[in-house]
Design a protein around this motif. Structure first.
Motif, mmCIF file in Angstrom:
data_model
loop_
_atom_site.group_PDB
_atom_site.id
_atom_site.type_symbol
_atom_site.label_atom_id
_atom_site.label_comp_id
_atom_site.label_asym_id
_atom_site.label_seq_id
_atom_site.Cartn_x
_atom_site.Cartn_y
_atom_site.Cartn_z
ATOM 1 N N MET A 1 4.975 22.713 -7.358
ATOM 2 C CA MET A 1 3.611 22.751 -6.821
ATOM 3 C C MET A 1 3.032 21.349 -6.662
ATOM 4 O O MET A 1 1.943 21.178 -6.113
ATOM 5 C CB MET A 1 2.695 23.605 -7.698
ATOM 6 C CG MET A 1 2.408 23.059 -9.066
ATOM 7 S SD MET A 1 3.840 23.217 -10.129
ATOM 8 C CE MET A 1 3.435 22.059 -11.414
ATOM 9 N N LEU A 2 3.781 20.323 -7.146
ATOM 10 C CA LEU A 2 3.379 18.933 -6.966
ATOM 11 C C LEU A 2 4.273 18.190 -5.990
ATOM 12 O O LEU A 2 3.924 17.097 -5.533
ATOM 13 C CB LEU A 2 3.430 18.187 -8.311
ATOM 14 C CG LEU A 2 2.394 18.556 -9.366
ATOM 15 C CD1 LEU A 2 2.747 17.893 -10.697
ATOM 16 C CD2 LEU A 2 0.998 18.146 -8.930
ATOM 17 N N ASP A 3 5.411 18.765 -5.663
ATOM 18 C CA ASP A 3 6.426 18.054 -4.891
ATOM 19 C C ASP A 3 6.078 18.038 -3.405
ATOM 20 O O ASP A 3 5.099 18.649 -2.955
ATOM 21 C CB ASP A 3 7.800 18.692 -5.120
ATOM 22 C CG ASP A 3 8.927 17.681 -5.107
ATOM 23 O OD1 ASP A 3 8.778 16.634 -4.455
ATOM 24 O OD2 ASP A 3 9.967 17.944 -5.736
ATOM 25 N N ALA A 4 6.917 17.357 -2.644
ATOM 26 C CA ALA A 4 6.654 17.184 -1.216
ATOM 27 C C ALA A 4 6.640 18.510 -0.473
ATOM 28 O O ALA A 4 5.982 18.640 0.563
ATOM 29 C CB ALA A 4 7.696 16.246 -0.616
ATOM 30 N N GLY A 5 7.351 19.525 -0.975
ATOM 31 C CA GLY A 5 7.409 20.817 -0.302
ATOM 32 C C GLY A 5 6.364 21.815 -0.756
ATOM 33 O O GLY A 5 6.494 23.010 -0.493
ATOM 34 N N ARG A 6 5.307 21.350 -1.414
ATOM 35 C CA ARG A 6 4.326 22.280 -1.991
ATOM 36 C C ARG A 6 3.615 23.122 -0.930
ATOM 37 O O ARG A 6 3.290 24.284 -1.170
ATOM 38 C CB ARG A 6 3.309 21.528 -2.843
ATOM 39 C CG ARG A 6 2.487 20.486 -2.103
ATOM 40 C CD ARG A 6 1.630 19.676 -3.056
ATOM 41 N NE ARG A 6 0.894 18.619 -2.381
ATOM 42 C CZ ARG A 6 1.396 17.419 -2.128
ATOM 43 N NH1 ARG A 6 2.638 17.127 -2.506
ATOM 44 N NH2 ARG A 6 0.683 16.491 -1.515
ATOM 45 N N GLU A 7 3.344 22.558 0.244
ATOM 46 C CA GLU A 7 2.645 23.337 1.272
ATOM 47 C C GLU A 7 3.531 24.463 1.797
ATOM 48 O O GLU A 7 3.052 25.583 2.021
ATOM 49 C CB GLU A 7 2.199 22.421 2.407
ATOM 50 C CG GLU A 7 1.102 21.448 1.990
ATOM 51 C CD GLU A 7 0.590 20.630 3.151
ATOM 52 O OE1 GLU A 7 1.202 20.684 4.242
ATOM 53 O OE2 GLU A 7 -0.431 19.933 2.976
ATOM 54 N N ALA A 8 4.819 24.172 1.973
ATOM 55 C CA ALA A 8 5.746 25.219 2.420
ATOM 56 C C ALA A 8 5.865 26.309 1.357
ATOM 57 O O ALA A 8 5.944 27.507 1.689
ATOM 58 C CB ALA A 8 7.115 24.616 2.724
ATOM 59 N N LEU A 9 5.873 25.932 0.091
ATOM 60 C CA LEU A 9 5.911 26.917 -0.990
ATOM 61 C C LEU A 9 4.646 27.769 -0.978
ATOM 62 O O LEU A 9 4.707 28.998 -1.121
ATOM 63 C CB LEU A 9 6.075 26.214 -2.333
ATOM 64 C CG LEU A 9 5.934 27.087 -3.579
ATOM 65 C CD1 LEU A 9 6.980 28.192 -3.600
ATOM 66 C CD2 LEU A 9 6.008 26.232 -4.845
#
Length: 269
Positions: free
Chosen positions: A248-256
């Protein structure tokens, strides 16, 4: 549309963050976000909570209290914090739990005001003993770094090791370092209790929707633990590429967040 900002509220057992949806979506359940070990409610403020609220959900995130010197909190204390936050919301909610917060969410599944749960790299119902032993054998430096997350300065001392375990290479090093500086100080008692098998009722038996998300290269909650958690609950799982444990902090958080929103819309129409 501008993403909503979080406000801090007080409730019976501490504080929580709240995001009001700019345009509430009819039928959209409220969400209670439960953070993992060595973190705080702040982890949801890096865009994840706001994205869920922008899609029409009322979103709340309590801060787990880790106890006082000589009386560290246990898992039951975190469950009490989450239940008090749910009561303060005055509405049923879907629980979204990360790591140790995912264990709290699973322990609360049978509560009548819990509609279902989404688990992000969760502690499995079997506990962490097997995962922890395997990590100690395969990667002693990372195992020692995780053990020191009970210390306030633990993440700073092990920044290089933890950076690669918690985050993908897509996240800028400066952002990862900023997050690591805020981590640490977890209750040793809570982590010790999480090693043991847990009294978790399976979601399928309760008739409640559940989904499990894992990071394909996560060494803290590896793929097989994700699969076993999903099997226990009789639910689907998804393995994400290019993200670390702190998804939820990483670069892919929006996709998650978008994946989670799609699941919520399908499950709670």
């Amino acid at each position: 549309m501008r993403s909503p900002d979080a406000v801090q509220l007080r409730f019976a057992r501490g504080t929580l963050l709240a995001w009001d949806p700019p345009v509430p979506r009819p039928g959209a359940p409220a969400l209670l976000l439960l953070h993992g070990a060595a973190c705080g409610a702040w982890v949801w403020q890096e865009g994840f909570g706001a994205r869920l609220a922008a899609a029409g959900h009322a979103v709340f995130a309590p801060e787990f209290r880790r106890g006082a010197p000589g009386a560290p909190a246990g898992v039951a204390d975190f469950i009490a914090d989450a239940r008090a936050a749910l009561a303060a919301m005055r509405r049923p909610a879907v629980l979204v739990g990360h790591s140790l917060g995912g264990l709290v969410a699973q322990r609360m599944l049978s509560d009548p005001d819990v509609l279902g749960c989404a688990l992000l790299a969760p502690v499995p119902p079997e506990g962490l003993a097997w995962v922890n032993w395997r990590l100690a054998m395969a990667d002693p430096p990372l195992w020692r770094a995780v053990a020191r997350m009970t210390e306030t300065a633990g993440p700073a001392a092990d920044a290089a090791v933890l950076r690669n375990a918690l985050f993908s290479t897509l996240l800028p090093d400066g952002v990862a370092a900023r997050h690591l500086r805020r981590m640490g100080g977890e209750s040793r008692v809570a982590l010790l209790e999480a090693q043991a098998a847990q009294p978790v009722a399976p979601a399928w038996g309760l008739g409640k929707p559940c989904i499990v998300y894992g990071a394909r290269r996560d060494r803290l909650i590896p793929v097989d633990a994700v699969v076993r958690t999903a099997a226990w609950h009789g639910c689907s799982f998804a393995l994400l590429d290019e993200t670390g444990h702190a998804m939820m902090l990483d670069a892919g958080r929006e996709a998650l967040a978008d994946r989670l929103l799609n699941w919520l819309e399908e499950s709670f129409r």
